[in-house]
Design an enzyme around this catalytic site. Structure first.
Site, PDB file in Angstrom:
ATOM      1  CB  SER A 313      -0.946  -0.051   1.201  1.00 46.08           C
ATOM      2  OG  SER A 313      -1.951   0.912   1.107  1.00 46.08           O
ATOM      3  CG  ASP A 324       8.583   4.576 -11.409  1.00 46.40           C
ATOM      4  OD1 ASP A 324       9.244   3.524 -11.440  1.00 46.40           O
ATOM      5  OD2 ASP A 324       7.372   4.641 -11.710  1.00 46.40           O
ATOM      6  CE  LYS A 338      -5.263  -2.133   0.421  1.00 48.37           C
ATOM      7  NZ  LYS A 338      -5.316  -0.686   0.106  1.00 48.37           N
TER       8      LYS A 338
END
Length: 414
Positions: A313, A324, A338
């Site tokens: 999460s 990224d 999730k």
């Protein structure tokens, strides 16, 4: 389970005149709704307005409301049961009703303290099994050896097959000092019973220390155990102190961190990023929003992030943002996966409703739901004790440590 707190203090309810089609097929004047029917309608409207899947699991949501209100709702408990049955038709374990006690417990959890066994649980959407996301660090569950992906088959001898998440959680709660027995299944091992003594659980989410490394370099080791209301401030304080002590690089340990508040995840990502997107959100209309970082970061020192199967999460939001944006190298095992966002609504009787309102994507638009995030350097998880975490007996930590010790790495911005 990753839960997003967005409290609606009260939903103002407007009764309206309509035509009620009774069970015998004839029309009759609308009757005033009972308190129980009002609560059902309140829940229905929140889901109707906010739920991510506009098909409502390929069903007529208005018909679901009609059928639910046609049931005899003689008291509060019958209304709660009817609401739970209504939500079950969505086939989404993260959209769930919380009675007043459960709602207060969840609020306490995200505020930074709780009592119980210390387990983050979820229903596996493919198998329907009750599954451990992660035990809270230092909790009774962690001390008896419960691990991410363990399946809870029974609670006090009762099968969990047909229990909701909140029903399972309620059966594991109890007074401090009392015991609960769980039947646990783990891949490659025989089923076993585990007895856990309930206790007060400390939720200081940050553990930090400076460790001497090679060539006179020092590494700041920061372990973040959950994303509660204190997390961003505690982590900022810890990193600032480590900077003053001369840290040359950092290991951020997100292993077995089940997540928590979205905003905490975003704020912590901003502590490390100079600029760039933290996370994208996508609602049921396909409309995208995003959270951005604006800098300056607390430090530009090299960063390695440790992840594993219990990283879920908000932890995955943070890990994805750092990966990224090229700010960190991820080391460990693929994360839980999730990628759904829930909002928490307070209902008019003091109960609560968690609703899946959106999904999130990493800055490079990766959808990680059920897939997880793959580390840059994959190191399989092994069974170690709590005392061995962050030591030479911890292969994932050692891999991160060795990566940072390479002289070309400890030079500045990653």
């Amino acid at each position: 389970m990753g839960l997003i707190q967005n409290r609606v203090l009260r939903v103002i309810f407007c009764l309206f005149m309509a035509v009620w089609v009774g069970i015998y097929g004839f029309s009759q004047p609308a009757l005033a709704l009972t308190d129980e029917q009002k609560l059902v309608s309140e829940v229905w409207r929140i889901v109707n307005r906010s739920y991510l899947d506009e098909t409502f699991n390929h069903q007529n949501w208005a018909t679901v409301r009609q059928k639910t209100l046609a049931k005899p709702l003689k008291d509060e408990q019958s209304a709660y049961k009817a609401i739970q049955e209504m939500l079950k038709t969505l086939d989404d374990p993260f959209t769930r009703f919380l009675d007043p006690e459960q709602y207060r417990s969840l609020q306490v959890n995200t505020s930074g303290e709780l009592t119980g066994v210390g387990l983050q649980i979820a229903l596996n959407q493919e198998t329907g099994k009750l599954e451990v996301v992660a035990p809270i660090a230092g909790s009774p569950a962690e001390k008896v050896g419960i691990k991410p992906r363990d399946r809870i088959l029974q609670i006090e001898g009762l099968s969990t097959q047909n229990l909701t998440l909140d029903e399972a959680a309620a059966r594991m709660r109890g007074p401090i000092g009392s015991f609960v027995t769980l039947l646990i299944a783990r891949d490659g091992e025989a089923e076993k019973e585990v007895q856990i003594m309930r206790d007060r659980i400390s939720l200081n989410p940050v553990v930090a220390e400076l460790r001497p490394g090679n060539q006179g370099k020092s590494i700041g080791y920061v372990r973040l155990t959950q994303f509660n209301a204190n997390a961003a401030a505690e982590l900022a304080h810890a990193v600032s102190q480590l900077e003053k002590k001369g840290a040359d690089g950092y290991i951020l340990d997100l292993r077995n961190n089940p997540g928590g508040l979205l905003q905490a995840g975003v704020e912590i990502a901003r502590l490390w990023l100079d600029s760039g997107t933290v996370v994208h959100t996508v609602n049921r209309q396909g409309i995208q929003g995003s959270f951005e970082s604006f800098g300056p970061p607390l430090t530009s020192d090299p960063l390695v992030v440790l992840v594993n199967e219990g990283t879920a999460s908000a932890s995955e939001i943070l890990a994805g943002a750092l990966q990224d944006n090229g700010r960190a190298t991820l080391v460990g095992a693929t994360t839980f996966g999730k990628g759904l966002i829930q909002s928490l609504f307070e209902l008019s009787d003091g109960s609560g409703l968690a609703v899946t309102i959106a999904k999130y994507e990493t800055p490079k638009h990766r959808d990680i739901n059920k897939l997880g995030i793959k580390p840059d350097k994959v190191i399989p998880s092994v069974s170690i004790t709590r005392e061995q975490v962050g030591t030479e007996e911890d292969p994932q930590f050692q891999a991160a440590w060795e990566f940072l010790q390479k002289s070309p790495v400890i030079v500045g911005v990653n």
